[in-house]
Write a protein that holds these residues in place. Sequence first.
Motif, PDB file in Angstrom:
ATOM      1  N   PRO A 187       4.563   3.439   8.617  1.00  0.00           N
ATOM      2  CA  PRO A 187       5.398   3.024   7.491  1.00  0.00           C
ATOM      3  C   PRO A 187       5.725   4.204   6.581  1.00  0.00           C
ATOM      4  O   PRO A 187       4.929   5.143   6.424  1.00  0.00           O
ATOM      5  CB  PRO A 187       4.527   1.990   6.770  1.00  0.00           C
ATOM      6  CG  PRO A 187       3.563   1.516   7.792  1.00  0.00           C
ATOM      7  CD  PRO A 187       3.315   2.668   8.700  1.00  0.00           C
TER       8      PRO A 187
ATOM      9  N   GLY B  18       2.932   4.209   0.241  1.00  0.00           N
ATOM     10  CA  GLY B  18       4.072   3.439   0.727  1.00  0.00           C
ATOM     11  C   GLY B  18       4.350   2.249  -0.167  1.00  0.00           C
ATOM     12  O   GLY B  18       3.976   2.207  -1.348  1.00  0.00           O
TER      13      GLY B  18
ATOM     14  N   MET C 145      11.202  -2.343   8.064  1.00  0.00           N
ATOM     15  CA  MET C 145      10.255  -2.695   9.129  1.00  0.00           C
ATOM     16  C   MET C 145      10.274  -4.208   9.363  1.00  0.00           C
ATOM     17  O   MET C 145       9.236  -4.891   9.349  1.00  0.00           O
ATOM     18  CB  MET C 145       8.843  -2.204   8.793  1.00  0.00           C
ATOM     19  CG  MET C 145       8.752  -0.699   8.627  1.00  0.00           C
ATOM     20  SD  MET C 145       7.062  -0.058   8.694  1.00  0.00           S
ATOM     21  CE  MET C 145       6.716  -0.228  10.446  1.00  0.00           C
TER      22      MET C 145
ATOM     23  N   SER D  64       2.577  -3.074  13.019  1.00  0.00           N
ATOM     24  CA  SER D  64       2.383  -1.897  13.864  1.00  0.00           C
ATOM     25  C   SER D  64       2.790  -2.171  15.304  1.00  0.00           C
ATOM     26  O   SER D  64       2.801  -1.245  16.124  1.00  0.00           O
ATOM     27  CB  SER D  64       0.917  -1.443  13.808  1.00  0.00           C
ATOM     28  OG  SER D  64       0.041  -2.497  14.189  1.00  0.00           O
TER      29      SER D  64
ATOM     30  N   TYR E  81       2.863  -7.413   6.615  1.00  0.00           N
ATOM     31  CA  TYR E  81       3.432  -6.076   6.388  1.00  0.00           C
ATOM     32  C   TYR E  81       2.305  -5.092   6.095  1.00  0.00           C
ATOM     33  O   TYR E  81       1.378  -5.422   5.353  1.00  0.00           O
ATOM     34  CB  TYR E  81       4.415  -6.106   5.222  1.00  0.00           C
ATOM     35  CG  TYR E  81       5.053  -4.765   4.951  1.00  0.00           C
ATOM     36  CD1 TYR E  81       6.168  -4.358   5.676  1.00  0.00           C
ATOM     37  CD2 TYR E  81       4.527  -3.899   4.002  1.00  0.00           C
ATOM     38  CE1 TYR E  81       6.739  -3.120   5.441  1.00  0.00           C
ATOM     39  CE2 TYR E  81       5.094  -2.656   3.765  1.00  0.00           C
ATOM     40  CZ  TYR E  81       6.202  -2.265   4.486  1.00  0.00           C
ATOM     41  OH  TYR E  81       6.779  -1.043   4.266  1.00  0.00           O
ATOM     42  N   PRO E  82       2.396  -3.870   6.652  1.00  0.00           N
ATOM     43  CA  PRO E  82       3.402  -3.387   7.605  1.00  0.00           C
ATOM     44  C   PRO E  82       3.015  -3.702   9.044  1.00  0.00           C
ATOM     45  O   PRO E  82       1.860  -3.541   9.420  1.00  0.00           O
ATOM     46  CB  PRO E  82       3.403  -1.878   7.353  1.00  0.00           C
ATOM     47  CG  PRO E  82       1.994  -1.578   6.929  1.00  0.00           C
ATOM     48  CD  PRO E  82       1.509  -2.789   6.175  1.00  0.00           C
TER      49      PRO E  82
ATOM     50  N   SER F  53      -0.678  -5.684  12.815  1.00  0.00           N
ATOM     51  CA  SER F  53      -0.295  -5.174  11.502  1.00  0.00           C
ATOM     52  C   SER F  53      -1.428  -4.373  10.892  1.00  0.00           C
ATOM     53  O   SER F  53      -2.595  -4.479  11.319  1.00  0.00           O
ATOM     54  CB  SER F  53       0.085  -6.330  10.580  1.00  0.00           C
ATOM     55  OG  SER F  53      -1.018  -7.204  10.403  1.00  0.00           O
TER      56      SER F  53
END
Length: 796
Positions: free
Chosen positions: A328, A542, A377, A362, A359-360, A396
């Motif tokens: 991310p 992030g 994303m 993977s 979120y996020p 995630s």
Amino acid sequence: MSGRARLAVCAWAATLMAACALLPLVEPATWILQAAVLLALQSGVGAVARRVPLARPLTIAAQALVTLVLLTLVFARQQALAGLVPGPQAFQRFADLLQQGGDDIARYAIPAPLESDGIRLMLVGGVLVIGLLVDTLAVTFRSAAPAGLPLLALYSVAAGLSEGGADWLWFLVAAVGYLMLLLAEGRDRLSQWGRVFGGSPRPPGPEQGRALAPVRTGRRIGAFALGIALVVPLALPAMDGGLLDGAGGGVGSGTGGGGTISAVNPLVSLRDSLNVNEDRQVLSVQTDSEDLSDLYLRIVSLDDFDGTTWKPSKRRITAVPDGTFPTPAGLGPDIRRTETRALISAADWYAQDWLPMPYPPSGVRVAGNWRFEPVGMTLVGDHGQNTRGLKYEVRSLNVQPTAEQLAAAPPPSAALTREYTELPDSLPDVVFRTAREVTAGAANPYEQAVKLQEYFAVNGGFEYDTQVKVGSGSEAIARFLKDKEGFCVHFSFAMAAMARSLGIPARVAVGFAPGSPQADGSVSVGLRDAHAWPEVYFEGVGWTRFEPTPTRGSTPSYTITDRPGSSVPDPAVPSQSAEAEPSAAPSSSDTCAPQDKKLDACPNESAVAVPVTGDDGPKWYVLPAWALAGLLVLLLPLAPMLWRLRARAVRLGAHGRGAADVGPHTLAVWQELTDAAWDLGILPQESQTPRKAAARIVRLGGLEPTAAQAVHRVADAVEQVLYAPHPRPAAGLAEDVRLATAGLRAGVGRGTRLRARFAPRSAIRVTWTVSARWTALKRRAAAARPQWRRTSDQQG
């Protein structure tokens, strides 16, 4: 069957064929049978009125009146006089149904249920209105070409709302109906102008079929043009964000990784969903995460703020990455993280274009046509793909920054700051002023964000209320800050806007808050779990979730600081509204604890979320008003052509049946001939005699002998009317004018013919007529003024 009756049947069929584009929007499709019957009655009234015959305005008025009576009989019988005559109560019923229909359209996914009377009124009533326009243009005014505009409007509305799977099929059906209407009109005109196109009458026999060669040619041209319209777009590059591009279909470009996702709001009717009585399960989640309080399922982020609402920006989309997703944006290696897995099952009625995920993410294992938007994303369905009945697995990252890491975050890049701190000029100053007052004393952006969260969730005196009407526009946030009542959308929007006003990159995420644990170990996510929350960007960490909405979701652990006086509650303890003392009376706002909320012990709350765009969403009359305005804009350039068609029909259709009618009919036919020549480039000269004017038209138009003789026959008839003591009726003058006009058109180029059809010079007569009538009115008023004064003086 007469030519006009055949044309009426074709207009009825063309309207129904265009209405077929609406079939995928509603289930079941039985409404179209009702629309077909009512449309047939409407067309029948028009046929009877034209048979009488009534004047054209009276014919249209009769059809409109019968349409209103039919709609009253079907939808407002109990509110009408004698079940048929609409009164004030019936019109109020129509308004209520249209309002209900607008709300239901916003509430339901496609296909919507037909049991909604509001949606059924919109469908049937809309088809009847379009049918009346088509019948008026094609049959009453005998001009089928402009009738394609309302048919196009009907198809465009359906194509804009559908998911795009079979739009080409409905376009083909609608186009065939329109071509059928054009061919019926051409056949009718050909039957009237047979002598012009076919020469002298042919004897019966095998050669008789040749008279219909133009009709066969027209069919071939129409079929060829329709084939080109369907095939050529397949060979052209894809166009993103087109007029008919749906919200959920066609966001990608074929099977590759290209395309864009347009700024279409993913959520529909938040307040209606927040106030549902039944909390239906939307998603079922099985996860290996030990901390379910942070299991937010994010749908999409809204990062474009125009002053009225937040919406997703237009982003480039790619193919879904195989294996592991990229790291991310902004997440550094020093931040603690763990990877979790979740197996998610969507209800078979839940059709969402975006894929709900922690979120996020993977990595994702999902079947169907999905595309990846790297900036947010998120995964978005391509060409009609949605979550209905879908099962998928998501890996995630559970990112766990500390308060110290967030406080020590370096400034983000200038480009990211510029994009995610943009605010409209219309944002009221009170937003900027309040943000600075609330965050006074904060040493860094992290502390500013925490203070904003505390202000909304704890110490600002705000109450969570799903019934509040905050409104829309640039003053919406200011009104919310003043009234301090709202639900998750208002809290997240206000905090994100205030963070941006402080120069902190922020956006709004929408999706679902953590659901309810079940006995089998799964988590049930229902309508009432839908939520919106702000995300703030910190370099090295992030995009980071904050929770400003009281009594909703969970407070992030990294917003708990050790500084004295922090009022941020423990994340394990449910948030409470800021009241000095508990009230003995039940609160009007929804401040229920999460435990009670899961047991359905709270009054109506939560759901599928959408930004607030108005007090109650768009009013029922907004869409019809815009559609009518668009239709008027389309028709305005065609007004000269429509007037010219009407004038030609009146002049050539007024057959003189007696001695008193000979003069008006002959002069009207002569004016039509001179106007036709004028439209094709031969200017009229009123000072010339009819004989000299006819010779001039023949000479300048280069007419062949047959057409020239027709012009002179009309001129001789005019001289009879002007100079003979007892003018004799002359038969066939209208046919002579048509023959002469065809000869004039054959002698000019295509550009001149098109200009004569769509921008006829003789349409200036409308201006002259209006000017003359205005002058006459002023003269009558001036003449009446002295008489009025003399009368007043005598009475005085």
